[in-house]
Each structure stands twice: as C-alpha cells, then as structure tokens.
Design an enzyme around this catalytic site. Structure first.
Site, short mmCIF file in Angstrom:
data_model
loop_
_atom_site.label_atom_id
_atom_site.label_comp_id
_atom_site.label_asym_id
_atom_site.label_seq_id
_atom_site.Cartn_x
_atom_site.Cartn_y
_atom_site.Cartn_z
N ASP A 1 -35.96 -5.57 17.49
CA ASP A 1 -36.23 -4.40 18.34
C ASP A 1 -34.91 -3.82 18.84
O ASP A 1 -34.53 -4.02 19.99
CB ASP A 1 -37.14 -4.80 19.51
CG ASP A 1 -37.42 -3.61 20.41
OD1 ASP A 1 -37.12 -2.46 20.00
OD2 ASP A 1 -37.96 -3.81 21.51
N LYS B 1 -34.48 -0.58 18.44
CA LYS B 1 -34.90 0.82 18.60
C LYS B 1 -33.90 1.77 17.94
O LYS B 1 -33.29 2.62 18.58
CB LYS B 1 -35.13 1.16 20.07
CG LYS B 1 -36.31 0.38 20.65
CD LYS B 1 -36.84 0.95 21.92
CE LYS B 1 -38.04 0.18 22.42
NZ LYS B 1 -37.77 -1.23 22.79
N ASP C 1 -30.89 7.07 14.72
CA ASP C 1 -29.63 7.58 14.18
C ASP C 1 -29.95 8.37 12.90
O ASP C 1 -31.13 8.54 12.56
CB ASP C 1 -28.71 6.38 13.87
CG ASP C 1 -27.23 6.74 13.99
OD1 ASP C 1 -26.88 7.89 13.64
OD2 ASP C 1 -26.45 5.89 14.42
P1 BMP Z 1 -42.28 -7.29 29.50
O1 BMP Z 1 -43.68 -7.85 29.14
O2 BMP Z 1 -41.36 -8.34 30.03
O3 BMP Z 1 -42.36 -6.07 30.35
O4 BMP Z 1 -41.60 -6.88 28.11
C1 BMP Z 1 -41.99 -5.77 27.38
C2 BMP Z 1 -41.18 -5.67 26.12
O5 BMP Z 1 -41.62 -4.54 25.39
C3 BMP Z 1 -39.68 -5.50 26.31
O6 BMP Z 1 -39.02 -6.21 25.27
C4 BMP Z 1 -39.43 -4.01 26.14
O7 BMP Z 1 -38.18 -3.73 25.55
C5 BMP Z 1 -40.54 -3.63 25.15
N1 BMP Z 1 -41.02 -2.24 25.28
C6 BMP Z 1 -41.56 -1.78 26.47
O8 BMP Z 1 -41.65 -2.49 27.48
N2 BMP Z 1 -42.03 -0.49 26.50
C7 BMP Z 1 -41.97 0.34 25.43
O9 BMP Z 1 -42.43 1.45 25.53
C8 BMP Z 1 -41.41 -0.14 24.25
C9 BMP Z 1 -40.94 -1.43 24.18
O10 BMP Z 1 -40.43 -1.91 23.07
#
Ligand code: BMP
Length: 229
Positions: free
Chosen positions: A64, A66, A69
């Site tokens: 991930d 993201k 580019d």
């Molecule tokens: P958490 O459950 O700790 O909030 O983690 C969510 C994960 O999903 C993180 O790795 C974040 O980068 C990813 N993420 C997000 O939270 N929202 C998005 O819209 C896209 C994501 O990839």
C-alpha cells in the site's frame, strides 16, 4: 471461520518495526485474508527486512504505497513491489487512465500482481475532491480491469454506490472500521468483500484474541444483515 479481514500493518513510532510486524504476522497468519504494508513500515527499514517474514505466505500481501505518478514510473515501482514478494498493490485512480493507470494495469497483468485502485477514502477530506469524481474513478477501475477498489467503511452509502456500479467482478476493500469509528461488519453488510483493520487489532494487548473476537462480531453482524439469523 470465513476469512474476511485484511490486517493493516502500520507500526507506530518508537517500536522496532521489523519485530512489531513479525510478531503480528505470526499471531494473525491463518486467521485473516491477508496483510497490507504501508509507508510507516518501509520508510525507515526499506523492504528488504520484511522479505524473510512473508517468504512463504500464500494469502493476500498488499503493497500500500498508494502509487500516484505517470505510468512508466508507477510501473517501475510495480516491478520492485513484485520482486519483494507482494501479490497486490494499491494505486490512486485520480492520476487518470491515459499514460498512467492503463500502463500500470498492463504491468500488473504482466507481473501477476493484483491491482487495487483507491476510488474513495475514509477520512472527511475525501468529500472535498475525491468523492465528487467517484464515477470517473469507477470507470477507470473497470477499464483497467482492476482486481479491487478501496472504498470507505465510514460512508457505507459510497460502498453501496460502488457495488451497484461495478457489479460482482471487482473486490471492494474497506478501511475505516474500529479505530476510525465505523462498526465492525458494516462495510461487508453494505457490499464490501473485505474490511481492512489496523490499529484496533494491531494495538491490542492480546492480538490474536482481539482478532478472533472482531471476526466473530463481523460474522454475527453479517448473518443478521443477510437475513440468515
Ligand atoms: P486503521 O484500522 O488503523 O484505521 O487502519 C486503516 C488502514 O487503512 C491504514 O493502513 C490506512 O492507510 C488505510 N486506509 C484508510 O484508512 N483509509 C483509506 O481511505 C484508504 C486506506 O488505505
């Protein structure tokens, strides 16, 4: 137990990132559909340190970073991602199709990598720009033959909308449950295939127990919302 969650491995500051990830991988491997590695894990140590941990892993292993580019450069990143053992990668769709996602999609196909495109995000700011272009992003995802899209558990109306537009062929991966406030199971009940969960599991004292409990909660909720109970 059905495998419906993907673990976001984002080590917090002031830990040994490699040890932190290795512990969580061994605790959760077998319980979950896959793991997602993001920038907090790799900016300090690079990817090399993790290769050994995931060497024989057969589940989803998502890079991930993201990507956002021009196509040629994203394709170079895709080659590196593949060489470190990942089988899926996330890119932003806002870069557009021509000379961007079209090239990345072709590269993903050549490398055997699953392409996952972000079409909406879980934070509030997604409404400022990204969500206004959801239909365009979905068209890109369909045209690029994406394996999956990321859509937010924090706005389940978006997930329903995505599902109605892309049909059953594209997987919906949904972050936002737990630490970001959405209820466990809410994304799957509204059409997602997987819930991406990070801190509410990876930050728990007993990680395995917490994951088992959350998976059970999701399964129960899904049974109810699908009218099986
Ligand atoms: P958490 O459950 O700790 O909030 O983690 C969510 C994960 O999903 C993180 O790795 C974040 O980068 C990813 N993420 C997000 O939270 N929202 C998005 O819209 C896209 C994501 O990839």
């Amino acid at each position: 137990m059905v495998k419906i969650i993907i673990i976001a491995l984002d080590p917090p500051p002031n830990v040994d990132e490699v040890e932190w990830i290795e512990n969580r991988f061994y605790e959760l491997n077998g319980l979950v559909s896959g793991f997602k590695i993001g920038l907090p894990a790799v900016l300090k140590n690079g990817l090399e340190s993790y290769k050994r941990i995931f060497k024989d892993y057969k589940g989803l292993l998502i890079a991930d970073f993201k990507l956002a580019d021009i196509g040629d450069i994203m394709s170079m990143s895709a080659e590196i991602i593949k060489s470190y053992g990942f089988n899926a990668m996330i890119a932003h769709s806002f870069v557009g199709y021509s000379n961007a996602i079209d090239k990345l999609s072709k590269k993903a196909k050549d490398l055997g990598l699953k392409l996952i495109l972000v079409v909406s995000m879980s934070h509030e700011g997604s409404k400022e720009y990204i969500d206004g272009h959801l239909n365009d992003f979905l068209q890109i995802a369909v045209k690029a033959n994406a394996w999956g899209v990321v859509a937010p558990a924090t706005r389940v109306d978006v997930i329903r909308n995505v599902r109605s537009k892309v049909g059953k062929d594209i997987k919906i991966l949904s972050p936002g449950v737990g630490a970001q406030g959405a209820d466990f199971g809410s994304a799957i009940c509204n059409g997602a295939d997987y819930e991406i969960i990070g801190r509410s599991i990876t930050g728990a004292e007993n990680i395995k127990e917490k994951a088992t409990q959350i998976i059970k909660t999701i399964e129960e909720r899904v049974k109810i919302c699908r009218g099986l109970q």
